[in-house]
Motif scaffolding. Structure first.
Motif, short mmCIF file in Angstrom:
data_model
loop_
_atom_site.label_atom_id
_atom_site.label_comp_id
_atom_site.label_asym_id
_atom_site.label_seq_id
_atom_site.Cartn_x
_atom_site.Cartn_y
_atom_site.Cartn_z
N THR A 122 24.60 23.29 -11.72
CA THR A 122 25.43 22.20 -12.22
C THR A 122 26.44 22.70 -13.24
O THR A 122 27.46 22.06 -13.49
CB THR A 122 24.56 21.11 -12.88
OG1 THR A 122 23.80 21.71 -13.94
CG2 THR A 122 23.62 20.49 -11.88
N VAL B 35 18.72 24.58 -11.39
CA VAL B 35 19.59 23.42 -11.28
C VAL B 35 20.65 23.45 -12.37
O VAL B 35 21.83 23.15 -12.14
CB VAL B 35 18.76 22.13 -11.37
CG1 VAL B 35 19.68 20.92 -11.29
CG2 VAL B 35 17.73 22.09 -10.27
N ILE B 36 20.24 23.84 -13.56
CA ILE B 36 21.19 23.91 -14.67
C ILE B 36 22.29 24.92 -14.36
O ILE B 36 23.48 24.66 -14.59
CB ILE B 36 20.47 24.28 -15.97
CG1 ILE B 36 19.61 23.09 -16.44
CG2 ILE B 36 21.47 24.65 -17.06
CD1 ILE B 36 18.75 23.39 -17.66
N ALA C 37 6.97 27.60 -13.79
CA ALA C 37 7.58 27.34 -12.49
C ALA C 37 8.55 26.17 -12.58
O ALA C 37 9.68 26.23 -12.05
CB ALA C 37 6.50 27.05 -11.45
N ALA C 38 8.13 25.12 -13.25
CA ALA C 38 9.01 23.96 -13.42
C ALA C 38 10.25 24.34 -14.22
O ALA C 38 11.36 23.91 -13.91
CB ALA C 38 8.25 22.84 -14.12
N LEU C 39 10.05 25.17 -15.22
CA LEU C 39 11.17 25.62 -16.04
C LEU C 39 12.17 26.40 -15.20
O LEU C 39 13.38 26.18 -15.27
CB LEU C 39 10.63 26.49 -17.18
CG LEU C 39 11.57 26.76 -18.35
CD1 LEU C 39 11.93 25.47 -19.05
CD2 LEU C 39 10.92 27.72 -19.33
N HIS D 21 12.60 26.16 -12.05
CA HIS D 21 13.22 25.20 -11.17
C HIS D 21 14.37 24.49 -11.87
O HIS D 21 15.48 24.35 -11.33
CB HIS D 21 12.16 24.19 -10.72
CG HIS D 21 12.41 23.60 -9.38
ND1 HIS D 21 11.41 23.26 -8.50
CD2 HIS D 21 13.55 23.27 -8.76
CE1 HIS D 21 11.93 22.75 -7.41
NE2 HIS D 21 13.23 22.74 -7.54
N LEU D 22 14.10 24.04 -13.08
CA LEU D 22 15.14 23.36 -13.86
C LEU D 22 16.30 24.29 -14.17
O LEU D 22 17.47 23.91 -14.11
CB LEU D 22 14.55 22.81 -15.15
CG LEU D 22 13.97 21.40 -15.11
CD1 LEU D 22 13.56 20.95 -16.49
CD2 LEU D 22 14.99 20.44 -14.53
N ASP D 23 15.98 25.52 -14.51
CA ASP D 23 17.03 26.48 -14.85
C ASP D 23 17.96 26.73 -13.68
O ASP D 23 19.18 26.88 -13.86
CB ASP D 23 16.40 27.80 -15.32
CG ASP D 23 15.93 27.71 -16.77
OD1 ASP D 23 16.38 26.79 -17.47
OD2 ASP D 23 15.12 28.56 -17.19
#
Lengths: 125, 125
Positions: B121, B117-118, B109-111, B113-115
DNA sequence: CTTGCCTCTGACGCTAGCGTCAGGTTTTAG
DNA sequence: CTAAAACCTGACGCTAGCGTCAGAGGCAAG
């Protein structure tokens, strides 16, 4: 109901934030101390948060669980808040992504290892 | 070459174990202190290990990385060593399995989430 | 023999995210 | 108005897997 009053009504106190996010009050204060969460203050000094502090705290928890430090979360916060990112921040995002992916792989290996043992111990009671 | 001499030749010292497993000498001593690793002693007091101590130490590292404590690893060691397990140990195995699986889910889930954002950006440089 | 690397036993240090008093003010419910 | 509940600021404690001296011996090579 004035506009300013309506805005003030939307502010919640630390206890509600903590319960809403499923963490302790102490934890929420700690996040502020780490510069992650800025709160307004009531005239008597109590912290006042906007409701979106709750999902934000949940997000902190998720990042902590993923192994990021307060410092790293702080450095990456602008990527969320403003959408603004420089090259260094994008590199950090990618690095953390790789770290988490590697950790997932490690965990899956450990899980397989445990599953083997479980299979053996179930057939050899 | 006697039989006993051949057996003695197979013993290695702590440095070799540490290098072989990719950990520090201090870590290996710590595992012994936690009751995970028993070493013979040379007449002068130096620790002597059988070569299979190396994969064993690697295994400890894997379990540590999976979030198990020294205590838990110790309690589950008989499942490996002897294949003997009682009901309590099987329950612990399953509990740890569930914990690790839940942790993997959290990390994924965190991954994600980060993806997200990546991705954002990268399209908004 | 001695140089240099390895090993030994303590024992203190460290990090990081809180838990947990202590002692005092503030807000809310009845 | 009052008592309970919530909030405040320090500040010390805790855990766990080691890192890191310190001081002293052990061991193959030249």
């Amino acid at each position: 109901m004035s506009v300013t009053a309506a805005a003030a009504e939307r502010l919640i106190r630390i206890g509600e934030v903590a319960r809403g996010a499923g963490v302790s009050v102490r934890a929420v204060r700690y996040y502020e101390q780490q510069g992650l969460l800025i709160a307004e203050r009531s005239p008597s000094g109590q912290r006042l948060y906007r409701p979106d502090a709750i999902p934000l705290v949940r997000f902190f928890q998720q990042m902590y669980a993923a192994g990021l430090t307060s410092r790293r979360i702080n450095e990456l916060l602008p990527c969320w808040d403003s959408g603004h990112t420089d090259a260094e921040q994008r590199a950090m995002l990618r690095a953390e992504r790789e770290r988490i992916q590697a950790k997932i792989d490690d965990l899956r290996a450990a899980l397989n290892h445990l599953d083997e043992v479980i299979a053996i111990t179930d057939t050899h009671p």
